[in-house]
Design a protein around this motif. Structure first.
Motif, mmCIF file in Angstrom:
data_model
loop_
_atom_site.group_PDB
_atom_site.id
_atom_site.type_symbol
_atom_site.label_atom_id
_atom_site.label_comp_id
_atom_site.label_asym_id
_atom_site.label_seq_id
_atom_site.Cartn_x
_atom_site.Cartn_y
_atom_site.Cartn_z
ATOM 1 N N ARG A 1 0.806 -1.221 0.000
ATOM 2 C CA ARG A 1 0.000 0.000 0.000
ATOM 3 C C ARG A 1 0.839 1.272 0.000
ATOM 4 O O ARG A 1 0.521 2.226 -0.712
ATOM 5 C CB ARG A 1 -0.962 -0.002 1.197
ATOM 6 C CG ARG A 1 -1.766 1.298 1.348
ATOM 7 C CD ARG A 1 -2.952 1.156 2.252
ATOM 8 N NE ARG A 1 -4.033 0.410 1.603
ATOM 9 C CZ ARG A 1 -4.904 0.968 0.765
ATOM 10 N NH1 ARG A 1 -4.828 2.253 0.469
ATOM 11 N NH2 ARG A 1 -5.871 0.255 0.241
ATOM 12 N N ASN A 2 1.912 1.300 0.786
ATOM 13 C CA ASN A 2 2.690 2.540 0.845
ATOM 14 C C ASN A 2 3.277 2.887 -0.520
ATOM 15 O O ASN A 2 3.275 4.066 -0.925
ATOM 16 C CB ASN A 2 3.798 2.436 1.898
ATOM 17 C CG ASN A 2 4.857 1.401 1.545
ATOM 18 O OD1 ASN A 2 4.540 0.293 1.091
ATOM 19 N ND2 ASN A 2 6.125 1.737 1.745
ATOM 20 N N SER B 1 2.067 1.782 -3.486
ATOM 21 C CA SER B 1 0.941 2.043 -4.394
ATOM 22 C C SER B 1 0.427 3.466 -4.217
ATOM 23 O O SER B 1 0.195 4.192 -5.197
ATOM 24 C CB SER B 1 -0.191 1.047 -4.140
ATOM 25 O OG SER B 1 0.218 -0.277 -4.402
ATOM 26 N N GLU B 2 0.254 3.880 -2.969
ATOM 27 C CA GLU B 2 -0.243 5.238 -2.701
ATOM 28 C C GLU B 2 0.750 6.288 -3.153
ATOM 29 O O GLU B 2 0.351 7.324 -3.723
ATOM 30 C CB GLU B 2 -0.555 5.396 -1.217
ATOM 31 C CG GLU B 2 -1.771 4.592 -0.763
ATOM 32 C CD GLU B 2 -2.067 4.751 0.715
ATOM 33 O OE1 GLU B 2 -1.163 5.209 1.454
ATOM 34 O OE2 GLU B 2 -3.192 4.407 1.135
ATOM 35 N N LEU C 1 -8.724 1.409 -4.113
ATOM 36 C CA LEU C 1 -7.394 0.826 -4.160
ATOM 37 C C LEU C 1 -7.343 -0.300 -3.138
ATOM 38 O O LEU C 1 -7.472 -0.056 -1.933
ATOM 39 C CB LEU C 1 -6.330 1.874 -3.846
ATOM 40 C CG LEU C 1 -4.888 1.352 -3.649
ATOM 41 C CD1 LEU C 1 -4.361 0.723 -4.941
ATOM 42 C CD2 LEU C 1 -3.966 2.471 -3.169
ATOM 43 N N CYS D 1 -4.982 -3.338 -1.699
ATOM 44 C CA CYS D 1 -3.603 -3.800 -1.606
ATOM 45 C C CYS D 1 -3.528 -5.023 -0.693
ATOM 46 O O CYS D 1 -4.502 -5.356 -0.020
ATOM 47 C CB CYS D 1 -2.712 -2.673 -1.075
ATOM 48 S SG CYS D 1 -2.684 -1.196 -2.128
ATOM 49 N N GLU E 1 -2.334 -5.495 2.191
ATOM 50 C CA GLU E 1 -2.616 -5.221 3.596
ATOM 51 C C GLU E 1 -4.112 -5.189 3.912
ATOM 52 O O GLU E 1 -4.508 -5.257 5.083
ATOM 53 C CB GLU E 1 -2.001 -3.882 4.006
ATOM 54 C CG GLU E 1 -0.481 -3.834 3.915
ATOM 55 C CD GLU E 1 0.013 -3.363 2.563
ATOM 56 O OE1 GLU E 1 1.127 -2.828 2.510
ATOM 57 O OE2 GLU E 1 -0.706 -3.534 1.543
ATOM 58 N N ASP E 2 -4.940 -5.084 2.871
ATOM 59 C CA ASP E 2 -6.383 -4.940 3.067
ATOM 60 C C ASP E 2 -7.124 -6.272 3.163
ATOM 61 O O ASP E 2 -8.319 -6.294 3.474
ATOM 62 C CB ASP E 2 -6.985 -4.121 1.914
ATOM 63 C CG ASP E 2 -6.325 -2.765 1.768
ATOM 64 O OD1 ASP E 2 -6.066 -2.125 2.800
ATOM 65 O OD2 ASP E 2 -6.068 -2.347 0.620
#
Length: 228
Positions: free
Chosen positions: A113-114, A116-117, A132, A134, A136-137
């Motif tokens: 996520r970090n 991707s964001e 979005l 990722c 972690e979700d």
């Protein structure tokens, strides 16, 4: 169809040049033979571990030394995440047309996520992206359908009304497992082990460039070509 979801690297965004730059620089720093550009491209969708393994094939992936090199790679990438990265040619008009017709688009990726964001922010896509998802979700990543279900839930559209576009067998498997319409992006970073028989992926459709992707998506979401 009422929504379009994309894989990130090799499908929506052409990130390979930045990975190639970093991996080849690591080779030079280590005094190793520089890894071929096209070979790196085939490993982008396999993640950081696979790319770093190209530089240090002699190390086991659980070796603390290998893990340190992998972290160094991720740090270098995070520092300069979009030096040579941009959307694939033709993708900006596609996204703009979807937005004009109130067709939400989003991303389901195995990229952390970090990163991707940071990438979406660098390309000014954060506010435009409807969802979005990722690693972690979710508890299970692609090819499991869990990320696909979550994305559809967050944009409040049933999975059968979603298109998923990807360039790796796990993308197509995830979309198929969730009941989405799947499009194989053959212009992406096709893994070596699977690139010779794309029909075996069992995608609903195969496209060779973004122009073909546009045509298929516009037809599926019922956008007339003249409006594009």
């Amino acid at each position: 169809m009422k929504a379009v979801l994309f894989d990130l690297d090799g499908t929506l965004i052409d990130t390979a040049a930045d990975f190639i730059r970093i991996i080849q620089e690591m080779c030079r720093q280590e005094g190793k033979a520089v890894v071929d550009t096209e070979l790196i491209r085939t490993q982008v969708s396999e993640g950081a571990r696979a790319m770093v393994k190209l530089v240090y094939p002699e190390l086991e992936v659980e070796d603390p030394v290998f893990l340190a090199h992998r972290q160094r790679f991720l740090n270098l990438y995070g520092q300069d995440i979009a030096v040579d990265t941009d959307l694939f040619t033709g993708m900006y008009p596609l996204l703009e047309t979807l937005e004009q017709h109130q067709i939400p688009w989003g991303i389901v990726t195995n990229k952390p996520r970090n990163l991707s964001e940071s990438l979406l922010e660098a390309l000014n896509l954060t506010e435009r992206c409807a969802v979005l998802v990722c690693p972690e979700d979710v508890s299970r990543t692609k090819p499991d359908p869990e990320p696909m279900y979550l994305a559809a839930e967050q944009i409040q559209i049933t999975v059968k009304d979603c298109i998923y576009v990807g360039d790796h067998p796990r993308d197509i498997d995830a979309g198929r497992n969730a009941g989405m319409y799947t499009i194989l992006a053959a212009y992406g970073y096709l893994p070596l082990a699977h690139k010779d028989d794309l029909n075996a992926w069992q995608a609903d459709c195969i496209v060779n460039d973004v122009a073909e992707l546009q045509q298929i998506i516009y037809k599926l979401v019922d956008i007339q070509p003249a409006s594009a």
